[in-house]
Scaffold this active site. Sequence first.
Site, short mmCIF file in Angstrom:
data_model
loop_
_atom_site.label_atom_id
_atom_site.label_comp_id
_atom_site.label_asym_id
_atom_site.label_seq_id
_atom_site.Cartn_x
_atom_site.Cartn_y
_atom_site.Cartn_z
N TYR A 46 0.80 -1.22 0.00
CA TYR A 46 0.00 0.00 0.00
C TYR A 46 0.83 1.26 0.00
O TYR A 46 0.28 2.36 -0.05
CB TYR A 46 -0.93 0.02 1.22
CG TYR A 46 -2.07 -0.93 1.09
CD1 TYR A 46 -1.86 -2.30 1.16
CD2 TYR A 46 -3.36 -0.47 0.88
CE1 TYR A 46 -2.90 -3.19 1.03
CE2 TYR A 46 -4.42 -1.35 0.75
CZ TYR A 46 -4.17 -2.71 0.82
OH TYR A 46 -5.22 -3.57 0.69
N LYS B 45 3.69 -14.43 5.33
CA LYS B 45 4.01 -15.42 4.29
C LYS B 45 5.54 -15.45 4.23
O LYS B 45 6.16 -15.32 3.17
CB LYS B 45 3.38 -14.94 2.95
CG LYS B 45 3.44 -15.93 1.83
CD LYS B 45 2.47 -17.09 1.99
CE LYS B 45 2.69 -18.11 0.90
NZ LYS B 45 2.04 -19.41 1.19
N ASP C 93 -1.98 -18.28 4.23
CA ASP C 93 -2.84 -19.22 3.49
C ASP C 93 -3.47 -20.23 4.46
O ASP C 93 -4.66 -20.52 4.40
CB ASP C 93 -2.07 -19.93 2.36
CG ASP C 93 -0.63 -20.26 2.73
OD1 ASP C 93 -0.18 -19.88 3.82
OD2 ASP C 93 0.05 -20.92 1.92
N ASP D 114 -5.95 -6.50 5.09
CA ASP D 114 -7.10 -6.03 4.31
C ASP D 114 -7.95 -7.22 3.87
O ASP D 114 -9.18 -7.25 4.05
CB ASP D 114 -6.56 -5.26 3.09
CG ASP D 114 -7.67 -4.55 2.34
OD1 ASP D 114 -8.80 -4.49 2.87
OD2 ASP D 114 -7.42 -4.06 1.23
#
Length: 334
Positions: free
Chosen positions: A126, A173, A206, A230
């Site tokens: 972002y 991640k 995930d 988000d």
Amino acid sequence: MTKTYTVTLIPGDGIGPEITAAVINVIRAAGVKINWEEQSAGASVLEKEGTVLPQRVLDSISKNGVALKGPITTPIGKGFRSVNVALRKELDLYACVRPAKTLPGIKSRYEQVDLVIVRENTEDLYAGIERKIDDDTAESIKRITRGASERIARYAFEYAVKNSRHKVTAVSKANICKFSDGLFLEGVRTVAQEYPQIAYEEVLVDNLCMQLVINPEIYDVLVLPNLYGDIVSDLAAGLTGGLGVAPGANIGAHAAVFEAVHGSSPALAGQHKANPTALLLSACLMLRHLGEVAAAQKIEQALEAVLKEGKVRTFDLGGCAATEEFAQAVIAKL
Ligand code: NAD
């Protein structure tokens, strides 16, 4: 004598003006005196003022320290940069807090979800560092810093302590984004050591998504970098009844902006059928932030009574009540 607060009000685009009007009526009926300083932003002011986020909006929020904001449209793929992202960046509203809690009377797949998402709000993809290399190639930079990671981690652990929560889960991640998400995790781990009374665990994003769908009750406070935060916020909203009931807050050291998780929902604009619950719950977070805890509780209880009764419901919850009609039903229960 009751205190009068001055709060910046950004009605926003699409369904924004309809839901903010309804929420203001409920707050007024609850007896909290607020002098609303209305400031428009977004596409509607671009032509006249040459920017979607005029300085006057930032000045008003900085002066008042608190704002209630309706959603603002951001065109996909072209046009101006998101007002929402710019606002958070300019005012350094580094913590995006989004509680996801099962509400009485709202049909959802789970009965006891009660988790809080603490999303880093200032960096990651972002940050807007992207470029087109040629007609067929583009790149975006995912920037993560130790400072911002430790700061959001500290917010999450402090939140856990102050709100009698027991566990913080860091989401990343880092198996793939070894440097960027690796640094985020390093920051959270450092801060976790300062809070031995709060359990700490880590999960890959995930796997988190799968776990949230199977067994969301196992989570308490989740701390995430911006993009995962988000996406997972919307997932969490879906676990508890949808975007119409998901509140949020953007908190910085000097200012706080309260807004629903959902967007401006252009297709619903002007139809007076959007659910004001998410913004109303965001306004309750705002009232707590202002120290008006009793008023926040009163509104939450009235809202829960209306939802539990189930007679007055907006379309997203299976009813046909108009936005203002729903607000009036809440007011009647105050
Ligand atoms: P959206 O949240 O506006 O809508 C997604 C779905 O949820 C739609 O089906 C919509 O009808 C439904 N929905 C949303 N709010 C609802 C409510 N209060 N009551 C009943 N149903 C509701 O998401 P989108 O369509 O992806 O985005 C629309 C615009 O909003 C985009 O321009 C996006 O950039 C912007 N946006 C703004 C914010 C913000 O201002 N903070 C947040 C998200 C998206």
